[in-house]
Design a protein around this motif. Structure first.
Motif, PDB file in Angstrom:
ATOM      1  N   CYS A 230       0.834  -1.217   0.000  1.00 16.03           N
ATOM      2  CA  CYS A 230       0.000   0.000   0.000  1.00 16.03           C
ATOM      3  C   CYS A 230       0.864   1.259   0.000  1.00 16.03           C
ATOM      4  O   CYS A 230       0.587   2.206  -0.735  1.00 16.03           O
ATOM      5  N   LEU A 231       1.905   1.263   0.826  1.00 15.20           N
ATOM      6  CA  LEU A 231       2.787   2.422   0.874  1.00 15.20           C
ATOM      7  C   LEU A 231       3.511   2.616  -0.457  1.00 15.20           C
ATOM      8  O   LEU A 231       3.644   3.737  -0.951  1.00 15.20           O
ATOM      9  N   HIS A 232       3.956   1.536  -1.067  1.00  9.27           N
ATOM     10  CA  HIS A 232       4.639   1.632  -2.355  1.00  9.27           C
ATOM     11  C   HIS A 232       3.699   2.172  -3.432  1.00  9.27           C
ATOM     12  O   HIS A 232       4.072   3.037  -4.226  1.00  9.27           O
ATOM     13  N   ALA A 233       2.471   1.681  -3.460  1.00  6.12           N
ATOM     14  CA  ALA A 233       1.492   2.174  -4.435  1.00  6.12           C
ATOM     15  C   ALA A 233       1.193   3.651  -4.201  1.00  6.12           C
ATOM     16  O   ALA A 233       1.095   4.435  -5.153  1.00  6.12           O
ATOM     17  N   TYR A 234       1.057   4.053  -2.934  1.00  4.03           N
ATOM     18  CA  TYR A 234       0.799   5.459  -2.611  1.00  4.03           C
ATOM     19  C   TYR A 234       1.967   6.339  -3.036  1.00  4.03           C
ATOM     20  O   TYR A 234       1.792   7.387  -3.623  1.00  4.03           O
ATOM     21  N   TRP A 235       3.191   5.894  -2.761  1.00  2.80           N
ATOM     22  CA  TRP A 235       4.388   6.681  -3.053  1.00  2.80           C
ATOM     23  C   TRP A 235       4.598   6.839  -4.555  1.00  2.80           C
ATOM     24  O   TRP A 235       4.957   7.899  -5.037  1.00  2.80           O
ATOM     25  N   THR A 236       4.384   5.769  -5.324  1.00  3.16           N
ATOM     26  CA  THR A 236       4.621   5.824  -6.771  1.00  3.16           C
ATOM     27  C   THR A 236       3.462   6.478  -7.521  1.00  3.16           C
ATOM     28  O   THR A 236       3.586   6.766  -8.710  1.00  3.16           O
ATOM     29  N   HIS A 237       2.346   6.710  -6.851  1.00  2.00           N
ATOM     30  CA  HIS A 237       1.203   7.375  -7.487  1.00  2.00           C
ATOM     31  C   HIS A 237       1.543   8.816  -7.864  1.00  2.00           C
ATOM     32  O   HIS A 237       1.051   9.329  -8.868  1.00  2.00           O
ATOM     33  N   PHE A 238       2.399   9.449  -7.088  1.00  4.74           N
ATOM     34  CA  PHE A 238       2.777  10.835  -7.326  1.00  4.74           C
ATOM     35  C   PHE A 238       3.994  10.856  -8.250  1.00  4.74           C
ATOM     36  O   PHE A 238       5.091  10.482  -7.851  1.00  4.74           O
ATOM     37  N   SER A 239       3.798  11.307  -9.483  1.00  3.92           N
ATOM     38  CA  SER A 239       4.895  11.249 -10.459  1.00  3.92           C
ATOM     39  C   SER A 239       5.906  12.381 -10.276  1.00  3.92           C
ATOM     40  O   SER A 239       7.102  12.158 -10.322  1.00  3.92           O
ATOM     41  N   GLY A 240       5.450  13.600 -10.064  1.00  2.72           N
ATOM     42  CA  GLY A 240       6.379  14.719  -9.985  1.00  2.72           C
ATOM     43  C   GLY A 240       6.763  15.092  -8.573  1.00  2.72           C
ATOM     44  O   GLY A 240       7.927  15.148  -8.209  1.00  2.72           O
ATOM     45  N   ARG A 241       5.770  15.336  -7.745  1.00  2.00           N
ATOM     46  CA  ARG A 241       6.001  15.793  -6.378  1.00  2.00           C
ATOM     47  C   ARG A 241       5.673  14.656  -5.417  1.00  2.00           C
ATOM     48  O   ARG A 241       4.592  14.106  -5.426  1.00  2.00           O
ATOM     49  N   ARG A 242       6.623  14.328  -4.598  1.00  2.00           N
ATOM     50  CA  ARG A 242       6.411  13.255  -3.625  1.00  2.00           C
ATOM     51  C   ARG A 242       5.677  13.807  -2.399  1.00  2.00           C
ATOM     52  O   ARG A 242       5.882  14.953  -2.011  1.00  2.00           O
ATOM     53  N   PRO A 243       4.845  12.988  -1.764  1.00  2.00           N
ATOM     54  CA  PRO A 243       4.170  13.449  -0.544  1.00  2.00           C
ATOM     55  C   PRO A 243       5.169  13.565   0.605  1.00  2.00           C
ATOM     56  O   PRO A 243       6.208  12.912   0.605  1.00  2.00           O
ATOM     57  N   THR A 244       4.826  14.389   1.568  1.00  2.00           N
ATOM     58  CA  THR A 244       5.678  14.497   2.752  1.00  2.00           C
ATOM     59  C   THR A 244       5.470  13.257   3.617  1.00  2.00           C
ATOM     60  O   THR A 244       4.500  12.509   3.446  1.00  2.00           O
ATOM     61  N   LEU A 245       6.379  13.053   4.553  1.00  2.00           N
ATOM     62  CA  LEU A 245       6.226  11.919   5.467  1.00  2.00           C
ATOM     63  C   LEU A 245       4.964  12.051   6.307  1.00  2.00           C
ATOM     64  O   LEU A 245       4.303  11.064   6.614  1.00  2.00           O
ATOM     65  N   ALA A 246       4.610  13.283   6.653  1.00  2.00           N
ATOM     66  CA  ALA A 246       3.389  13.508   7.430  1.00  2.00           C
ATOM     67  C   ALA A 246       2.155  13.093   6.630  1.00  2.00           C
ATOM     68  O   ALA A 246       1.223  12.480   7.168  1.00  2.00           O
ATOM     69  N   GLN A 247       2.136  13.422   5.338  1.00  2.00           N
ATOM     70  CA  GLN A 247       1.008  13.019   4.487  1.00  2.00           C
ATOM     71  C   GLN A 247       0.948  11.499   4.336  1.00  2.00           C
ATOM     72  O   GLN A 247      -0.128  10.906   4.376  1.00  2.00           O
ATOM     73  N   ALA A 248       2.096  10.872   4.156  1.00  2.00           N
ATOM     74  CA  ALA A 248       2.133   9.415   4.033  1.00  2.00           C
ATOM     75  C   ALA A 248       1.661   8.767   5.331  1.00  2.00           C
ATOM     76  O   ALA A 248       0.887   7.805   5.317  1.00  2.00           O
ATOM     77  N   TYR A 249       2.102   9.292   6.461  1.00  2.00           N
ATOM     78  CA  TYR A 249       1.697   8.770   7.759  1.00  2.00           C
ATOM     79  C   TYR A 249       0.184   8.896   7.952  1.00  2.00           C
ATOM     80  O   TYR A 249      -0.475   7.964   8.401  1.00  2.00           O
ATOM     81  N   GLN A 250      -0.346  10.042   7.575  1.00  2.00           N
ATOM     82  CA  GLN A 250      -1.795  10.283   7.690  1.00  2.00           C
ATOM     83  C   GLN A 250      -2.566   9.270   6.850  1.00  2.00           C
ATOM     84  O   GLN A 250      -3.559   8.705   7.292  1.00  2.00           O
ATOM     85  N   THR A 251      -2.098   9.011   5.650  1.00  2.00           N
ATOM     86  CA  THR A 251      -2.763   8.070   4.757  1.00  2.00           C
ATOM     87  C   THR A 251      -2.692   6.650   5.317  1.00  2.00           C
ATOM     88  O   THR A 251      -3.678   5.919   5.274  1.00  2.00           O
ATOM     89  N   ILE A 252      -1.548   6.278   5.830  1.00  2.00           N
ATOM     90  CA  ILE A 252      -1.390   4.935   6.396  1.00  2.00           C
ATOM     91  C   ILE A 252      -2.310   4.749   7.589  1.00  2.00           C
ATOM     92  O   ILE A 252      -2.932   3.689   7.750  1.00  2.00           O
ATOM     93  N   ARG A 253      -2.421   5.770   8.434  1.00  3.53           N
ATOM     94  CA  ARG A 253      -3.273   5.663   9.619  1.00  3.53           C
ATOM     95  C   ARG A 253      -4.752   5.528   9.265  1.00  3.53           C
ATOM     96  O   ARG A 253      -5.529   4.978  10.038  1.00  3.53           O
ATOM     97  N   GLN A 254      -5.149   6.045   8.096  1.00  2.00           N
ATOM     98  CA  GLN A 254      -6.541   5.909   7.670  1.00  2.00           C
ATOM     99  C   GLN A 254      -6.815   4.469   7.329  1.00  2.00           C
ATOM    100  O   GLN A 254      -7.836   3.939   7.449  1.00  2.00           O
TER     101      GLN A 254
END
Length: 64
Positions: free
Chosen positions: A40-64
């Motif tokens: 899930c994290l890999h799919a979320y991270w590679t979804h953004f082609s140009g701008r990568r999400p911040t760690l806080a955004q990734a953490y928020q998404t994982i917690r959901q």
């Protein structure tokens, strides 16, 4: 002798686990959960082609 060109060697220790059937089943479940989170994290991270999400955004998404 100076510190240039020296290689630090790291050594590890391997030990065989003698797991019971219950421990093996529990470990299989934990491994499956870890793989799911990684996928899930890999799919979320590679979804953004140009701008990568911040760690806080990734953490928020994982917690959901």
């Amino acid at each position: 002798m100076s510190g240039q060109g020296m290689v630090k060697r790291q050594r590890g220790h391997k030990a065989r686990l003698e797991l019971t059937c219950a421990q093996s089943a529990l470990l299989d479940g934990q491994v499956s959960a870890a793989i799911t989170v990684w996928n899930c994290l890999h799919a979320y991270w590679t979804h953004f082609s140009g701008r990568r999400p911040t760690l806080a955004q990734a953490y928020q998404t994982i917690r959901q």
